[in-house]
Design a protein around this motif. Structure first.
Motif, PDB file in Angstrom:
ATOM      1  N   GLN A  90       0.839  -1.192   0.000  1.00 46.52           N
ATOM      2  CA  GLN A  90       0.000   0.000   0.000  1.00 46.52           C
ATOM      3  C   GLN A  90       0.883   1.255   0.000  1.00 46.52           C
ATOM      4  OE1 GLN A  90      -3.262   0.085  -0.216  1.00 46.52           O
ATOM      5  NE2 GLN A  90      -3.933  -1.986   0.361  1.00 46.52           N
ATOM      6  N   ALA A  91       0.372   2.336  -0.550  1.00 45.82           N
ATOM      7  CA  ALA A  91       1.156   3.575  -0.607  1.00 45.82           C
ATOM      8  C   ALA A  91       1.523   4.074   0.780  1.00 45.82           C
ATOM      9  CB  ALA A  91       0.377   4.646  -1.378  1.00 45.82           C
ATOM     10  N   SER A  92       0.710   3.759   1.769  1.00 43.58           N
ATOM     11  CA  SER A  92       0.962   4.229   3.139  1.00 43.58           C
ATOM     12  C   SER A  92       2.002   3.377   3.869  1.00 43.58           C
ATOM     13  CB  SER A  92      -0.353   4.220   3.937  1.00 43.58           C
ATOM     14  OG  SER A  92      -0.917   2.912   3.949  1.00 43.58           O
ATOM     15  N   PRO A 145       5.417   1.800  -5.458  1.00 43.90           N
ATOM     16  CA  PRO A 145       5.321   1.357  -4.050  1.00 43.90           C
ATOM     17  C   PRO A 145       6.518   0.463  -3.691  1.00 43.90           C
ATOM     18  CG  PRO A 145       3.976  -0.053  -5.418  1.00 43.90           C
ATOM     19  CD  PRO A 145       4.587   0.968  -6.350  1.00 43.90           C
ATOM     20  N   GLN A 170      -1.170  -4.966   4.496  1.00 40.30           N
ATOM     21  CA  GLN A 170      -0.125  -4.128   3.907  1.00 40.30           C
ATOM     22  C   GLN A 170      -0.065  -4.238   2.379  1.00 40.30           C
ATOM     23  OE1 GLN A 170       0.239  -6.535   6.164  1.00 40.30           O
ATOM     24  NE2 GLN A 170       1.899  -6.121   7.638  1.00 40.30           N
ATOM     25  N   VAL A 171      -0.699  -5.266   1.833  1.00 33.50           N
ATOM     26  CA  VAL A 171      -0.555  -5.551   0.397  1.00 33.50           C
ATOM     27  C   VAL A 171      -1.692  -4.908  -0.375  1.00 33.50           C
ATOM     28  CG1 VAL A 171      -0.485  -7.372  -1.345  1.00 33.50           C
ATOM     29  CG2 VAL A 171       0.678  -7.692   0.856  1.00 33.50           C
ATOM     30  N   ASP A 172      -1.315  -4.150  -1.396  1.00 31.74           N
ATOM     31  CA  ASP A 172      -2.306  -3.548  -2.289  1.00 31.74           C
ATOM     32  C   ASP A 172      -2.679  -4.514  -3.414  1.00 31.74           C
ATOM     33  OD1 ASP A 172      -3.930  -1.516  -3.475  1.00 31.74           O
ATOM     34  OD2 ASP A 172      -2.318  -1.163  -4.929  1.00 31.74           O
ATOM     35  N   GLN A 173      -1.682  -5.219  -3.942  1.00 36.71           N
ATOM     36  CA  GLN A 173      -1.933  -6.147  -5.040  1.00 36.71           C
ATOM     37  C   GLN A 173      -0.888  -7.258  -5.008  1.00 36.71           C
ATOM     38  OE1 GLN A 173      -1.842  -4.331  -8.916  1.00 36.71           O
ATOM     39  NE2 GLN A 173      -2.834  -6.059  -9.940  1.00 36.71           N
TER      40      GLN A 173
END
Length: 322
Positions: A90-92, A145, A170-173
């Motif tokens: 994730q970007a954060s 990212p 924590q994982v966006d993709q």
């Protein structure tokens, strides 16, 4: 009473003599048939060249496609690395949090290795490989990212791990990087089967072309065949020159096919090498080689014999003295 002289036994020696004479006659007729057939083929250079070209083109097409598939397989061979799952954070998620996740994943029994690629390192690599270094330098912020590359352990289904990792906070993709390689392999297998099917059809076409050529040769020598049969010539005796004619046509067609493939590879070698250099690759176009050329010539000779045999077997029996 004195015994008379023992009778001489002529049977074995006469049999040996007859067998030796028959073998010499058979060998001499093979030599004469091969030489006479070659002379007849070369006596009509125009029609013979056209036949060789037709056979050569029909044989060169599947051979060239097969070589193209082999070269594509060599290129994709370097991509056959173990299945790898790319976890885009994730970007954060900062680099420290991504490092903690990478360490926890590397301790799992179903994970062989886990590697963290920080966003700054990923951007630098992208700038070097893409050639857009100037554009990247003018970006206000890094759009990439943090990335964790996970290699599953042996025997573990990577699709199951990918689905599990995709649910992490924590994982966006989560992307399974080997999926496209598997699709490529399936496409190449499909291409291989298409080449085999096309090659089979063209080989059948070559046999039919040679069979029709030999049929015309038989018709043009019908009177000669009738005379030979009148004086006791067997079908094998009559068939032999036509088989050699098919052999010469097939060998010549195979040689033309090898030359066409070599010419095509020479024509493409320069552009392929230049394209490989642009991608910093050491790939070189693999040619047919001496063994491959000889195999084409031998295959042509075999097809020539097969086509001649079919034509002679079908049409020779219809020519009988009246």
């Amino acid at each position: 009473m004195a015994a008379g002289p023992a009778p001489r036994r002529e049977g074995a020696s006469a049999s040996r003599a007859r067998l030796a004479d028959r073998y010499r006659a058979w060998r001499d007729h093979h030599s004469l048939s091969a030489a006479d057939s070659l002379r007849r083929v070369l006596a009509s250079p125009g029609s013979s060249l056209l036949t060789w070209l037709v056979i050569g083109i029909a044989m060169a097409l599947p051979a060239a496609l097969g070589i193209a598939l082999d070269n594509a397989r060599n290129v994709s061979g370097s991509w056959d690395s173990p299945a790898q799952i790319s976890l885009f954070m994730q970007a954060s998620v900062d680099e420290a949090s991504a490092a903690e996740l990478q360490q926890s994943l590397s301790l799992r029994g179903d994970v062989e290795s886990a590697q963290l690629i920080p966003r700054d390192a990923a951007l630098r690599e992208f700038a070097e490989l893409s050639g857009f270094a100037d554009v990247v330098a003018n970006l206000d912020e890094n759009p990439l990212p943090n990335l964790v590359l996970v290699v599953p352990a042996a025997g573990v289904d990577p699709a199951v791990l990918r689905a599990e990792f995709a649910d992490l906070a924590q994982v966006d993709q989560a992307v399974l990087d080997m999926a496209w390689v598997q699709r490529l392999n399936n496409i190449m297998e499909l291409g291989r089967r298409l080449v085999l099917a096309l090659g089979g059809l063209l080989v059948l076409g070559v046999v039919l072309i040679l069979g029709n050529t030999i049929r015309l040769a038989i018709e043009s020598r019908r009177d000669e065949i009738v005379i030979v049969k009148l004086v006791g010539g067997s079908n094998a005796f009559v068939r032999r020159p036509f088989l050699y004619t098919g052999l010469w046509y097939g060998v010549g067609g195979g040689a033309v096919a090898a030359l066409l493939v070599l010419a095509a590879l020479y024509f493409l070698d320069g552009p392929v090498s230049n394209l490989a250099r642009l991608y910093q690759s050491g790939f070189t176009l693999q040619g047919i080689g001496l063994i491959g050329s000889l195999q084409l010539v031998l295959l042509g000779g075999f097809l020539g014999l097969a086509g001649a045999w079919l034509a002679v077997s079908r049409h020779l029996g219809a020519i009988e003295p009246r």
